[in-house]
Structures are given as structure tokens and as C-alpha cells.
Design an enzyme around this catalytic site. Structure first.
Site, PDB file in Angstrom:
ATOM      1  N   PRO A  26       0.810  -1.223   0.000  1.00  0.00           N
ATOM      2  CA  PRO A  26       0.000   0.000   0.000  1.00  0.00           C
ATOM      3  C   PRO A  26       0.839   1.268   0.000  1.00  0.00           C
ATOM      4  O   PRO A  26       0.383   2.313  -0.446  1.00  0.00           O
ATOM      5  CB  PRO A  26      -0.828  -0.127   1.287  1.00  0.00           C
ATOM      6  N   GLU A  27       2.072   1.177   0.484  1.00  0.00           N
ATOM      7  CA  GLU A  27       2.983   2.316   0.474  1.00  0.00           C
ATOM      8  C   GLU A  27       4.297   1.878  -0.164  1.00  0.00           C
ATOM      9  O   GLU A  27       4.843   0.831   0.187  1.00  0.00           O
ATOM     10  CB  GLU A  27       3.225   2.845   1.886  1.00  0.00           C
ATOM     11  N   ASP A  83      39.523 -46.281   5.780  1.00  0.00           N
ATOM     12  CA  ASP A  83      39.249 -47.140   6.924  1.00  0.00           C
ATOM     13  C   ASP A  83      37.839 -46.883   7.458  1.00  0.00           C
ATOM     14  O   ASP A  83      37.263 -45.811   7.255  1.00  0.00           O
ATOM     15  CB  ASP A  83      40.255 -46.872   8.045  1.00  0.00           C
ATOM     16  N   LYS A  85      37.826 -52.241   8.966  1.00  0.00           N
ATOM     17  CA  LYS A  85      37.326 -53.448   9.611  1.00  0.00           C
ATOM     18  C   LYS A  85      36.908 -53.143  11.037  1.00  0.00           C
ATOM     19  O   LYS A  85      37.461 -52.264  11.696  1.00  0.00           O
ATOM     20  CB  LYS A  85      38.375 -54.557   9.612  1.00  0.00           C
ATOM     21  N   GLY A 119      43.070 -43.714   9.441  1.00  0.00           N
ATOM     22  CA  GLY A 119      42.934 -42.937  10.658  1.00  0.00           C
ATOM     23  C   GLY A 119      44.281 -42.699  11.314  1.00  0.00           C
ATOM     24  O   GLY A 119      45.201 -43.508  11.199  1.00  0.00           O
ATOM     25  N   GLY A 120      44.406 -41.551  11.990  1.00  0.00           N
ATOM     26  CA  GLY A 120      45.658 -41.226  12.657  1.00  0.00           C
ATOM     27  C   GLY A 120      46.785 -41.019  11.667  1.00  0.00           C
ATOM     28  O   GLY A 120      46.643 -40.321  10.666  1.00  0.00           O
ATOM     29  N   ASP A 121      47.924 -41.630  11.948  1.00  0.00           N
ATOM     30  CA  ASP A 121      49.069 -41.594  11.041  1.00  0.00           C
ATOM     31  C   ASP A 121      49.253 -42.983  10.435  1.00  0.00           C
ATOM     32  O   ASP A 121      49.215 -43.983  11.157  1.00  0.00           O
ATOM     33  CB  ASP A 121      50.337 -41.193  11.788  1.00  0.00           C
ATOM     34  N   MET A 176      43.972 -49.098  20.926  1.00  0.00           N
ATOM     35  CA  MET A 176      42.911 -50.104  21.007  1.00  0.00           C
ATOM     36  C   MET A 176      43.044 -50.905  22.300  1.00  0.00           C
ATOM     37  O   MET A 176      42.843 -52.112  22.341  1.00  0.00           O
ATOM     38  CB  MET A 176      42.954 -51.036  19.793  1.00  0.00           C
TER      39      MET A 176
END
Length: 483
Positions: free
Chosen positions: A43-44, A250, A272, A311-313, A397
Site C-alpha cells: 500500500p505504500e 578405513d 574393519k 585414521g591417525g598416522d 585399542m
């Protein structure tokens, strides 16, 4: 991911903006660049919107919104100051399957408008999912400073090169390698710096050498994925993931790390679970380490760029050396990108320094399980050395053989009061740390129901965890209590 990022082609499409103030003006200014057919209903109407209507760049209707305004519309942006009206329009749009954005009301919106860096045809969109528009703007400002002003022109030049590349290069792999050499090398740099002829000359030289070169020989990059947190991945590892044709990873490599790889790279899980042959998930049968080696050789022989992601190194209890021996025997080119090994990463995130002048002058990494393939080394670790004072032992582990490890350490002279700790799922959001002594660690670990992967750390340095723990320990701030 709460929002799926897409880019709409709005050329010639009808876009409706409900609202006529400054916010609507900003949306119009953005949409005008897209070639959309813009209609504004309010409207405006702000004077500048009136001026643009006079110039013929948009259509205005100075009245309240009517449901018929949605006829034929492909996109709706609602920017009035009346929340109830905004939500009513959003509900009508949603019922007609028209994507709608309600300014400053993410819950009523089906899409949000991100912060944008426009280097047409390069377009970068940054979003916080509506959580913090200010943060999105700050990110855009930083990226603006990093992205060259001529990056859009570079994209257009590369598009022009595609036709020539399709005519002269044999297959998709050759063309991709050509464009990687252009983008990563001096050709793109010359172009961005304004030396168009120099860039073209280098590109033509690359095209000729790529065409004359024999079919590319594949290679294998052995990459350490780090202990879990994707931000601990090295820059070189990230580049390898971005360049890979195939990724053999992995099971324990986090999805967040794999998400950083090239989108169209093939991904093969060769990890695994405990007690399962490498290459198969639990319950599936299994491929042996020898079969994984053969797969690496076959893929590289096919000319693929292979990343073996561990994983890791990869050289710390990762069997990386065995895989490289097989590659060397097959005369396959390979390289190694080290990663942060789990012991270093998890201990740091747990606030356990593995060496400390007052507590430990040496650290030993020990695998917590046997080889698992029938090739028993017939040699236990030096338990007497591991039990000596002034030393730290980290068992990878170690959770599965916790009882055996503790018994051996006690048997070889370690005091029952020696501190011991277990770090489960280290460096991730799910990290859990428990500390105890050799006398109590088994019962406490059993009660805690920890999940692998987990490290067992034994030594006086574990006692520092209570004062040095930092990750995941920050208390929340109650902003409602601040002035």
C-alpha cells in the site's frame, strides 16, 4: 544440513515481493541482477522503487496483497512489518508449492537468502541457517578479501577453453588434468593479474603437452586422516583428497573428513571392525590385507589417482608400510602424507601431556592387540620397561585387552596407585575421558560403558588431566543473567 543449497535460474521468471520499504528495495536491487520479472505489492511504496517502476525495471501495485497475486509466481519474498500478514502470505505460498522467504522469520520461510559474493559467473553464498546474519556478513567480508576481483572473468575464460579442450584431448581424465594444471599453475595466476596473452600462451602450451603425453600413470597417496576432528587434517592431506579419483578409507575415518574429498571421487570402505577381516564390515565376510593391496595396485594401474586414507598416522600401527611394500614391488608410484596419530591428538584434547619434565621423560606407543592375521610376532612388549617409573605408555585399542594389560603391568612392578586413563573417541564431539589408577581402572571402565576407538594411557602424567582438561569442558554462558 538444515538447508539444501541451490541456485535458481530466474531469467524471465515472475518474482513477487510483498512490501514496499527499504528491505523490499534491497531485495529488488539483488533480484534485478538475475533477469527476473519483478512485481512489488504494497500500500505504500518507497520513492526509489517508484523511480525504478517508471524506468520499467519492475511492476508496482499500490494496494494490499491479494491471493491472486501468487498466480504464475515462481518465488515469493515477504517483507512487511506485520507478522500475522507475513505468515498468512507464507502459508498461502506454501499451499501452492511456491518457495517463500519471510524476512527475519526463518520458521515461516521455505528458503533463506544467503550473504553473497558476486563475481559473475562465480557466485559464492554464505549462510548460517538464519542463526546469525551478522556472522554471515562477516564471513562474506573475509572471503571478499581472499577472492580475486577477476575470478569471474577467469571462469569465463576457462569456459571458452573447454571447447578447444574437448576437440583436442582424448577423454575426461585428460581434460580434467589439463584444467587442473591451468587453474593450479601460472596460467590462472597470469590471467588474474591481467596478463591475458601470457595466460593464453601458457594454456596452449599445456594443451599441447597434455595431448602429446602418454596416458597418465596412476599413483597412490597414503594419507593420515588424523584422530577424528576434521580440522586436524593437514593442508596437504586436503589437497590429496580434492585431487583423488578413488579413496580407499578405513571404517573409523569420520564422515566429516570424507566430506572434504572431491565430490565425484569413488569411495571404497576397506576398514574393519574388531575381529573382522580388513575390507568388510562386521557380519560381512572379508577381504584380506593382500586383497586391499591388490585393489590399490589395480586402481593405480588403470591410471587412477588413489588416496589410501587411514585414521591417525598411516605409519603408526596403520599397516601403511606393508601397503607401500606391495606398491613398490609392483612399481607403482606412491607418496605419504603424515597425519596426527591418535595418541598425540587424543591426549592433547584430554589435557594429558605425554611427557612432562616433572612426571615423564619418555613415552612408548604400544598396540593393544595382536596382529590379528595369524602372524603372531611371538614377542610381547617389554613390560618391565613399560612399568618403570618416569615413563608414559599409550596402548592403542587398549580397551579390548584392558584386563591383560593391567595384569602385565602390575606383574612387572608397576604400582597399583599409578594413574591410568582411557580416552574414547578422542578429539570428536563424543570424546569421553575417565581417569583412575591401575587398581581401579578396570571397574571404572566397565561401569562407564566406553565405546571404541579408545586409548589407554598409563603414567603419572594422567594426573594432570584434572587441571589441564580443556576440550568440551567450557561452561555455558547464560546471557539472560547479563546486564
Amino acid at each position: 544440513m538444515n538447508y539444501f543449497p541451490v541456485f535458481f535460474d530466474l531469467v524471465g521468471q515472475k518474482v513477487l515481493i510483498v512490501g514496499g520499504g527499504d528491505v523490499a528495495l534491497r531485495k529488488v536491487s539483488l533480484l534485478e541482477r538475475t533477469g527476473a520479472s519483478i512485481s512489488v505489492v504494497a500500500p505504500e511504496i518507497a520513492p526509489e522503487l517508484m523511480a525504478r517502476s517508471t524506468a520499467g525495471t519492475l511492476k508496482l501495485a499500490m494496494r494490499e496483497f491479494e491471493p491472486s497475486d501468487l498466480d504464475g509466481v515462481r518465488l515469493v519474498i515477504v517483507a512487511t512489518s506485520r507478522r500475522a500478514v507475513n505468515r498468512w502470505i507464507a502459508k498461502l505460498s506454501d499451499s501452492r508449492n511456491i518457495p517463500v522467504n519471510v524476512v527475519d522469520d526463518a520458521r515461516a520461510s521455505r528458503f533463506i537468502v544467503p550473504a553473497i559474493i558476486d563475481r559473475d559467473p562465480v557466485l559464492v553464498a554464505i549462510s548460517t541457517g538464519g542463526a546469525s546474519p551478522v556472522l554471515a556478513r562477516r564471513l562474506r567480508e573475509r572471503l571478499e578479501a581472499l577472492i580475486p576481483a577477476r575470478i569471474g572473468e577467469l571462469a569465463s575464460w576457462l569456459k571458452a577453453l573447454r571447447k578447444t579442450a574437448r576437440e583436442k584431448l582424448r577423454d575426461t581424465d585428460e581434460r580434467r588434468r589439463f584444467f587442473e594444471a591451468v587453474v593450479d599453475g601460472p596460467a590462472a595466476r597470469r590471467f588474474v593479474e591481467g596478463d591475458n596473452p601470457g595466460a593464453q600462451r601458457i594454456a596452449q602450451q599445456l594443451l599441447a603437452t597434455t595431448r602429446a603425453a602418454p596416458r597418465a600413470v596412476g599413483d597412490v597417496t597414503l594419507v593420515g586422516a588424523g584422530p577424528g576432528d576434521p580440522e586436524l587434517l593437514t593442508l596437504k592431506a586436503l589437497r590429496a583428497l580434492q585431487d583423488a579419483d578413488v579413496i580407499l578409507h578405513d571404517r573409523l575415518v569420520p564422515a566429516a573428513v570424507l566430506d572434504l574429498a572431491r565430490r565425484d571421487a569413488a569411495r571404497i570402505c576397506v576398514g574393519k571392525a574388531a575381529g573382522t577381516p580388513a575390507g568388510k564390515a562386521a557380519g560381512e565376510g572379508g577381504s584380506t590385507q593382500e586383497e586391499i593391496n591388490a585393489l590399490l595396485i589395480d586402481l593405480a594401474t588403470e591410471g587412477k589417482r588413489v588416496v589410501r586414507l587411514k585414521g591417525g598416522d598411516p605409519f603408526v600401527f596403520g599397516r601403511g608400510g606393508e601397503e607401500l611394500q606391495a606398491l613398490a614391488k609392483a612399481r607403482i608410484n606412491f607418496s605419504v602424507v603424515p597425519g596426527i596419530t591418535a595418541a598425540l591428538g587424543a591426549a592433547a584434547y584430554a589435557g594429558i601431556p605425554l611427557t612432562h619434565r616433572d612426571f615423564a621423560h619418555s613415552v612408548t606407543f604400544v598396540t593393544g592387540h595382536a596382529q590379528g592375521d595369524g602372524k603372531d610376532l611371538g614377542q610381547e612388549p617389554d613390560w618391565r620397561a613399560l612399568a618403570m617409573p618416569g615413563a608414559t605408555a599409550v596402548f592403542y585399542m587398549g580397551l579390548t585387552r584392558l584386563n591383560y594389560i593391567v595384569e602385565k603391568l602390575l606383574e612387572h612392578g608397576a604400582p597399583a596407585t599409578r594413574p591410568a586413563g582411557i580416552i574414547a573417541q578422542g578429539t570428536t564431539a563424543n570424546q569421553r575421558v575417565i581417569t583412575a589408577t591401575l587398581a581401579t581402572i578396570r571397574s571404572i571402565a566397565s561401569d562407564a560403558s566406553l565405546e571404541s576407538p579408545a586409548l589407554l594411557v598409563v603414567g603419572d602424567v594422567v594426573s594432570l588431566h584434572s587441571t589441564l582438561a580443556w576440550f568440551g569442558t567450557a561452561a555455558g554462558i547464560d546471557l539472560s543473567q547479563t546486564a
